[in-house]
Design an enzyme around this catalytic site. Structure first.
Site, mmCIF file in Angstrom:
data_model
loop_
_atom_site.group_PDB
_atom_site.id
_atom_site.type_symbol
_atom_site.label_atom_id
_atom_site.label_comp_id
_atom_site.label_asym_id
_atom_site.label_seq_id
_atom_site.Cartn_x
_atom_site.Cartn_y
_atom_site.Cartn_z
ATOM 1 N N LYS A 58 0.841 -1.196 0.000
ATOM 2 C CA LYS A 58 0.000 0.000 0.000
ATOM 3 C C LYS A 58 0.880 1.251 0.000
ATOM 4 O O LYS A 58 0.623 2.211 -0.713
ATOM 5 C CB LYS A 58 -0.920 -0.002 1.235
ATOM 6 N N GLN A 80 -4.449 -1.190 9.705
ATOM 7 C CA GLN A 80 -4.433 -2.535 9.132
ATOM 8 C C GLN A 80 -5.043 -3.538 10.117
ATOM 9 O O GLN A 80 -4.701 -3.562 11.291
ATOM 10 C CB GLN A 80 -2.983 -2.927 8.778
ATOM 11 N N ASP A 109 -10.853 3.138 4.107
ATOM 12 C CA ASP A 109 -11.258 1.728 4.029
ATOM 13 C C ASP A 109 -12.773 1.599 3.850
ATOM 14 O O ASP A 109 -13.263 0.538 3.475
ATOM 15 C CB ASP A 109 -10.889 1.005 5.338
HETATM 16 N N1 GUN Z 1 -6.947 -6.572 6.395
HETATM 17 C C1 GUN Z 1 -7.314 -7.332 5.344
HETATM 18 N N2 GUN Z 1 -7.892 -6.569 4.390
HETATM 19 C C2 GUN Z 1 -7.889 -5.305 4.861
HETATM 20 C C3 GUN Z 1 -8.348 -4.067 4.320
HETATM 21 O O1 GUN Z 1 -8.888 -3.962 3.219
HETATM 22 N N3 GUN Z 1 -8.152 -2.972 5.125
HETATM 23 C C4 GUN Z 1 -7.578 -3.058 6.349
HETATM 24 N N4 GUN Z 1 -7.441 -1.940 7.043
HETATM 25 N N5 GUN Z 1 -7.140 -4.191 6.863
HETATM 26 C C5 GUN Z 1 -7.302 -5.306 6.121
#
Ligand code: GUN
Length: 286
Positions: free
Chosen positions: A54, A98, A121
């Site tokens: 990311k 995350q 998100d």
């Molecule tokens: N963990 C697995 N997928 C995601 C996501 O799309 N966003 C976040 N913040 N954590 C995750």
């Protein structure tokens, strides 16, 4: 093989190029670049990889990107205080915590602390509620990325029967809301669903988000159906595979996403799209 491949890697690369160009236009006009803060608590190996990807994607398109790493035993209050600070900072448009979080931290409390306009998100109850009401603001990245891919097939979605396997807050539920908003008839399947294979056999669109390697069999797929594989699993031989038996399903499907190179790159490109959207929300207010 009869299916067309839905090449998420290529669609995501185009999207990233468009975003990069828009960042250049913004900064050339004297505006600041969009800023994303990513918080990683602990050292979950998969999360470390996702977070690194990311961050790399942010840098490539010219965003300000800040990674904040916290110890696995960080108290919840310390994380909430950090979020409060990031909510206040003008150069930060998006805050991503995350998941999963360590046991001492309650995910819902953390998600609700993020300012809804910085919730890139799309997990905050405000943003989920807006999606329910067909007035979306920031939309969860994976389902939104899947909608972008479906758009690339040129297929009319209204009236299609869509079956979603998996009911998570991150994928299954928002995916159902996205497809419903596109006027599909939706069925959400989970571990207590009866006659799962019959339901999948009736689907024009199958979204597999179960987290079980090659769970969906080729002969469950209706000829010509569109198969979207959200799963990322590692097989015993170390290779990545999805939730669908790709080799068998691609003999029958009309469209299918590969793993890797399907939904995964779209999730990251959509996060960039959401961060740019959040930056516009913040700039329009100033
Ligand atoms: N963990 C697995 N997928 C995601 C996501 O799309 N966003 C976040 N913040 N954590 C995750």
């Amino acid at each position: 093989m009869s299916a067309h491949i839905l090449d998420g890697k290529a669609i995501a690369a185009d999207l990233r190029k468009t975003i990069q160009a828009e960042v250049k236009t913004l900064t050339a006009a004297g505006q600041r670049p969009p800023g994303l803060a990513v918080i990683l608590v602990g050292d979950n190996p998969a999360s470390q990889v996702y977070v690194r990807n990311k961050q790399k994607a942010c840098e490539e398109v010219g965003f300000l990107s800040e990674l904040i790493r916290l110890e696995a035993d960080t108290p919840q209050q310390a994380l909430l205080t950090l979020i409060d600070t990031l909510n206040q900072r003008e150069e930060i448009d998006g805050i991503l915590v995350q998941l999963p979080l360590p046991d001492q931290i309650d995910e819902e409390t953390v998600i609700e602390r993020i300012l809804p306009t910085k919730d890139v998100d799309g997990f905050h109850p405000y943003n989920v509620g807006r999606l329910v009401l067909r007035m979306p603001l920031l939309r969860p990245c994976t389902p939104k990325g899947v909608m972008t891919m479906l758009d690339h097939t040129g297929m009319e979605l209204a009236g299609k029967d869509a079956v979603i396997i998996g009911q998570s807050n991150i994928v299954g539920r928002p995916m159902a809301l996205e497809l419903l908003m596109a006027r599909c008839t939706i069925t959400v399947c989970h571990s207590r669903t009866k006659n799962l294979t019959d339901k999948i056999r009736g689907a024009d669109i199958v979204i597999a988000a179960v987290g079980r390697p090659e769970f969906v069999q080729g002969d469950w797929i209706q000829p010509g159906a569109t198969v979207i594989d959200v799963g990322i699993n590692r097989k015993d031989d170390g290779k990545l595979c999805g939730d669908v038996d790709f080799t068998a399903a691609s003999e029958v499907a009309g469209w299918i996403t590969p793993v890797p190179g399907g939904v995964g790159p779209m999730t990251i490109a959509t996060l960039l799209e959401n961060t740019l959207q959040a930056a516009r929300l913040h700039n329009d207010k100033t």
